[in-house]
Scaffold this motif. Structure first.
Motif, PDB file in Angstrom:
ATOM      1  N   ARG A  32     -13.459 -77.670  20.081  1.00 31.15           N
ATOM      2  CA  ARG A  32     -13.456 -78.343  19.022  1.00 31.15           C
ATOM      3  C   ARG A  32     -13.348 -77.538  17.727  1.00 31.15           C
ATOM      4  NH1 ARG A  32     -17.973 -80.630  21.935  1.00 31.15           N
ATOM      5  NH2 ARG A  32     -19.368 -79.412  20.812  1.00 31.15           N
ATOM      6  N   ALA A  33     -13.897 -76.235  17.877  1.00 33.37           N
ATOM      7  CA  ALA A  33     -13.633 -75.196  16.848  1.00 33.37           C
ATOM      8  C   ALA A  33     -12.253 -74.959  16.638  1.00 33.37           C
ATOM      9  CB  ALA A  33     -14.475 -73.871  17.241  1.00 33.37           C
ATOM     10  N   ILE A  34     -11.576 -74.857  17.640  1.00 29.05           N
ATOM     11  CA  ILE A  34      -9.985 -74.353  17.626  1.00 29.05           C
ATOM     12  C   ILE A  34      -9.288 -75.734  16.852  1.00 29.05           C
ATOM     13  CG2 ILE A  34      -8.061 -74.179  18.994  1.00 29.05           C
ATOM     14  CD1 ILE A  34      -9.676 -72.735  21.044  1.00 29.05           C
ATOM     15  N   MET A 174     -15.062 -61.634   8.112  1.00 28.92           N
ATOM     16  CA  MET A 174     -15.166 -62.957   7.154  1.00 28.92           C
ATOM     17  C   MET A 174     -16.376 -63.777   8.037  1.00 28.92           C
ATOM     18  SD  MET A 174     -13.644 -61.916   4.977  1.00 28.92           S
ATOM     19  CE  MET A 174     -13.563 -63.364   3.733  1.00 28.92           C
ATOM     20  N   GLY A 175     -16.440 -63.625   9.384  1.00 26.83           N
ATOM     21  CA  GLY A 175     -17.459 -64.587  10.076  1.00 26.83           C
ATOM     22  C   GLY A 175     -17.261 -64.461  11.440  1.00 26.83           C
ATOM     23  N   THR A 176     -18.444 -64.900  12.317  1.00 27.58           N
ATOM     24  CA  THR A 176     -18.551 -64.799  13.653  1.00 27.58           C
ATOM     25  C   THR A 176     -19.119 -66.346  14.156  1.00 27.58           C
ATOM     26  OG1 THR A 176     -20.858 -63.884  13.548  1.00 27.58           O
ATOM     27  CG2 THR A 176     -18.953 -62.243  13.547  1.00 27.58           C
ATOM     28  N   ASP A 177     -18.817 -66.676  15.432  1.00 32.17           N
ATOM     29  CA  ASP A 177     -19.270 -67.595  16.010  1.00 32.17           C
ATOM     30  C   ASP A 177     -19.342 -67.194  17.504  1.00 32.17           C
ATOM     31  OD1 ASP A 177     -18.998 -69.751  14.092  1.00 32.17           O
ATOM     32  OD2 ASP A 177     -17.068 -69.194  13.935  1.00 32.17           O
ATOM     33  N   THR A 178     -20.028 -67.940  18.026  1.00 35.09           N
ATOM     34  CA  THR A 178     -20.656 -67.763  19.570  1.00 35.09           C
ATOM     35  C   THR A 178     -20.287 -69.276  20.463  1.00 35.09           C
ATOM     36  OG1 THR A 178     -22.795 -67.890  19.691  1.00 35.09           O
ATOM     37  CG2 THR A 178     -21.967 -65.892  19.488  1.00 35.09           C
ATOM     38  N   TYR A 179     -19.976 -69.007  21.739  1.00 36.89           N
ATOM     39  CA  TYR A 179     -19.708 -70.440  22.268  1.00 36.89           C
ATOM     40  C   TYR A 179     -20.471 -70.405  23.776  1.00 36.89           C
ATOM     41  CZ  TYR A 179     -16.334 -70.857  18.606  1.00 36.89           C
ATOM     42  OH  TYR A 179     -15.864 -70.806  17.245  1.00 36.89           O
TER      43      TYR A 179
END
Length: 207
Positions: A32-34, A174-179
């Motif tokens: 979904r993020a992609i 600029m930012g990070t996310d984890t899945y």
């Protein structure tokens, strides 16, 4: 001005080729993020070999009986995007698909001129999709504006994103996310650093 965005899955050691050798799974939250990133593009920049891989998969993924709804949504995007296939010679015929143009650029100077003109045209952002040689060339030309890496928790031998660059290349986080599958999203922009010098010792790095 439009941006060229390199968005790719990779390993801890930066491998960019043969993803089936090291991708374990792509979770729905990651997918979904992609897809949210894909919503910002209207053009895909791709090399011939990678284009043929895309053309062999995405048209079939439009079927209601294939994959998840997110995958079908991405298939519709891929169908609609303008697809620019970069070729050095234009000598090999491309598989037919919707909204495809072949761009023949015999050398790096011609490629850089074409991409600068493309970025100046109206429209959404441009997804630099690969393959490895094209991605490394565009990075080396200094024409990538944003990087989105989805880093899988695995090390695997192969070609690396920055392995062919002759000089230091600085990035600003600029930012990070984890899945849920352990993948980390890292979002960068290039950072211009003038006259960067090698430190004389570790103490010079402390601020």
């Amino acid at each position: 001005m439009r941006k060229i965005v390199l968005q790719m899955m990779t390993t801890l050691n930066g491998r960019l080729d043969d993803p089936l050798a090291w991708i374990g799974s792509v979770g729905d939250d990651q997918y979904r993020a992609i897809d949210r990133l894909y919503a910002t593009y209207d053009t895909v920049l791709v090399g011939r070999v990678t284009y043929e891989e895309m053309a062999s998969y995405w048209p079939g993924a439009l079927s209601e009986d294939v994959g998840t709804e997110t995958n079908r949504k991405m298939a519709r995007r891929m169908h609609d995007y303008r697809k620019l296939v970069i070729s050095r010679s234009g000598s090999q015929k491309l598989t037919a698909w919707n909204n495809v143009d072949e761009v023949v650029t015999p050398g790096d100077e011609a490629l850089a001129a074409y991409l600068r003109d493309l970025k100046a045209q109206p429209g959404g952002d441009i997804h630099l999709s690969g393959g490895a040689s094209l991605a490394q060339t565009v990075i080396g030309l200094g024409l990538v504006d944003t990087f989105h890496f989805f880093v899988f928790p695995v090390s695997s031998p192969g070609a690396a994103w920055f392995g062919e660059l002759p000089d230091r290349y600085d990035l600003r986080l600029m930012g990070t996310d984890t899945y849920e599958n352990g993948v980390v999203g890292l979002h960068y922009e290039p950072l211009e650093r003038e006259n960067a010098k090698r430190a004389g010792g570790f103490s010079e790095l402390l601020v």
